[in-house]
Design an enzyme around this catalytic site. Structure first.
Site, short mmCIF file in Angstrom:
data_model
loop_
_atom_site.label_atom_id
_atom_site.label_comp_id
_atom_site.label_asym_id
_atom_site.label_seq_id
_atom_site.Cartn_x
_atom_site.Cartn_y
_atom_site.Cartn_z
N LYS A 14 -8.32 -15.08 -1.58
CA LYS A 14 -7.93 -16.45 -1.60
C LYS A 14 -6.68 -16.83 -0.41
O LYS A 14 -6.90 -17.69 0.22
CB LYS A 14 -7.08 -16.64 -3.05
CG LYS A 14 -7.92 -16.42 -4.15
CD LYS A 14 -7.27 -16.98 -5.42
CE LYS A 14 -6.23 -16.06 -5.98
NZ LYS A 14 -6.64 -14.78 -6.25
N ARG A 90 -3.94 -20.77 -13.39
CA ARG A 90 -4.32 -19.56 -14.09
C ARG A 90 -4.84 -19.25 -15.33
O ARG A 90 -5.17 -18.49 -16.05
CB ARG A 90 -3.38 -18.45 -13.62
CG ARG A 90 -3.48 -17.58 -12.54
CD ARG A 90 -2.57 -16.73 -12.20
NE ARG A 90 -2.44 -15.59 -11.35
CZ ARG A 90 -2.38 -15.25 -10.28
NH1 ARG A 90 -2.02 -16.41 -9.41
NH2 ARG A 90 -2.58 -14.10 -9.65
N ARG A 129 -4.55 -2.71 0.22
CA ARG A 129 -3.44 -3.55 0.47
C ARG A 129 -2.04 -3.00 0.02
O ARG A 129 -1.01 -2.91 0.56
CB ARG A 129 -3.56 -4.88 -0.40
CG ARG A 129 -2.52 -5.77 -0.18
CD ARG A 129 -2.91 -7.15 -0.50
NE ARG A 129 -2.59 -7.47 -1.92
CZ ARG A 129 -2.76 -8.35 -2.74
NH1 ARG A 129 -3.43 -9.28 -2.25
NH2 ARG A 129 -2.36 -8.47 -4.13
N ARG A 135 4.32 -4.75 -2.04
CA ARG A 135 4.30 -5.57 -3.52
C ARG A 135 4.78 -4.59 -4.47
O ARG A 135 3.94 -3.67 -4.57
CB ARG A 135 3.19 -6.50 -3.51
CG ARG A 135 3.16 -7.67 -2.79
CD ARG A 135 1.95 -8.63 -2.89
NE ARG A 135 1.55 -8.80 -4.49
CZ ARG A 135 0.65 -9.77 -4.71
NH1 ARG A 135 0.28 -10.64 -3.83
NH2 ARG A 135 0.41 -10.09 -6.06
N ARG A 146 -3.65 -6.58 -14.10
CA ARG A 146 -3.75 -7.94 -13.55
C ARG A 146 -5.25 -8.42 -13.46
O ARG A 146 -5.63 -9.49 -13.54
CB ARG A 146 -3.19 -8.01 -12.01
CG ARG A 146 -1.90 -8.14 -11.93
CD ARG A 146 -1.24 -7.61 -10.77
NE ARG A 146 -1.53 -8.37 -9.40
CZ ARG A 146 -1.82 -7.63 -8.15
NH1 ARG A 146 -1.44 -6.72 -8.02
NH2 ARG A 146 -2.22 -8.56 -7.46
P1 AMP Z 1 -0.76 -13.66 -6.76
O1 AMP Z 1 0.30 -13.55 -5.59
O2 AMP Z 1 -1.48 -14.89 -6.95
O3 AMP Z 1 -1.33 -12.63 -6.95
O4 AMP Z 1 0.50 -13.80 -8.05
C1 AMP Z 1 1.29 -12.57 -8.29
C2 AMP Z 1 1.79 -12.48 -9.78
O5 AMP Z 1 2.59 -13.97 -9.93
C3 AMP Z 1 0.71 -12.77 -10.84
O6 AMP Z 1 0.34 -11.39 -11.34
C4 AMP Z 1 1.53 -13.37 -11.92
O7 AMP Z 1 2.57 -12.56 -12.42
C5 AMP Z 1 2.43 -14.38 -11.01
N1 AMP Z 1 1.83 -15.65 -11.13
C6 AMP Z 1 1.32 -16.35 -9.82
N2 AMP Z 1 0.81 -17.54 -10.05
C7 AMP Z 1 0.86 -17.75 -11.50
C8 AMP Z 1 0.28 -18.65 -12.39
N3 AMP Z 1 -0.23 -19.65 -12.00
N4 AMP Z 1 0.75 -18.52 -13.47
C9 AMP Z 1 1.21 -17.43 -14.31
N5 AMP Z 1 1.83 -16.32 -13.41
C10 AMP Z 1 1.52 -16.59 -12.10
#
Ligand code: AMP
Length: 190
Positions: A14, A90, A129, A135, A146
């Site tokens: 993404k 999400r 990654r 991270r 996740r």
């Molecule tokens: P990402 O970088 O999009 O993979 O997001 C990393 C983490 O941030 C996720 O595993 C969630 O813990 C949190 N997170 C990001 N976006 C959301 C969302 N829209 N709703 C809830 N948690 C989020």
């Protein structure tokens, strides 16, 4: 204005494809994961709350995320050609909240672009990654968590956009540029 949601499991590309879309179409990027990591880095209250969830691979509560997005949408300048939402919505409740927020501005999501990638490929990419990302949620247990959260809670969001009539899928594993060609075709035909 062009409002797009880029959607898919962790590791589906993404972020990478968003960058290319932004470059070509001049959209504003709203990536919830990036915003939250920045809040954590700055030690804000939001960051402190979010960290507990992120490090376990759980979702940050809807109300926190929705408030954050409301603020971001309020900041959008008229000069932008549109917005790409990355990592949001999400949950179905987030999708409904987004629809309402955009309706207040007489706008709507024109495209929900799903990047479909098989599970074994996702695990391979996320593990790779983890070697360089720094991270705290790229550990083997958190990656599993996740993916499970994605399958159980996030994937139903696809059904919401199917009903809205804006769902499109790109199902190709391969070079980043080849996948982007398919994405361009979809966006250019909107
Ligand atoms: P990402 O970088 O999009 O993979 O997001 C990393 C983490 O941030 C996720 O595993 C969630 O813990 C949190 N997170 C990001 N976006 C959301 C969302 N829209 N709703 C809830 N948690 C989020």
């Amino acid at each position: 204005m062009l409002y797009i949601v880029i959607f898919g499991p962790p590791g589906s590309g993404k972020g990478t494809q968003s960058e290319k879309i932004i470059e070509k179409y001049g959209l504003t990027h709203i990536a919830t994961g990036d915003i939250l990591r920045n809040e954590i880095k700055n030690g804000t209250n939001l960051g402190n709350t979010a960290k507990e969830f992120i490090d376990k691979g759980q979702l940050v509560p809807d109300e926190t995320i929705i408030r954050m997005i409301e603020n971001k949408i309020a900041e959008i300048k008229n000069q932008t050609k549109g917005v790409i939402f990355d990592g949001f919505p999400r949950t179905v409740d987030q999708a409904i909240a987004l629809k309402d927020m955009l309706a207040d501005r007489n706008e709507k999501i024109k495209l929900m672009l799903y990047l479909e990638v098989p599970r074994d490929e996702l695990i391979r990419r996320l593990s790779k990654r983890a070697e360089t990302s720094g991270r705290t949620d790229d550990t083997p247990e958190t990656i599993e968590n996740r993916l499970k959260v994605y399958e159980d809670i996030t994937s139903p969001v696809m059904e919401f956009y199917k009903q809205e009539g804006t769902f499109r899928c790109v199902s190709k594993i391969g070079a980043i540029d080849e996948i982007f060609i398919d994405i361009e075709k979809i966006i250019d035909n909107l």
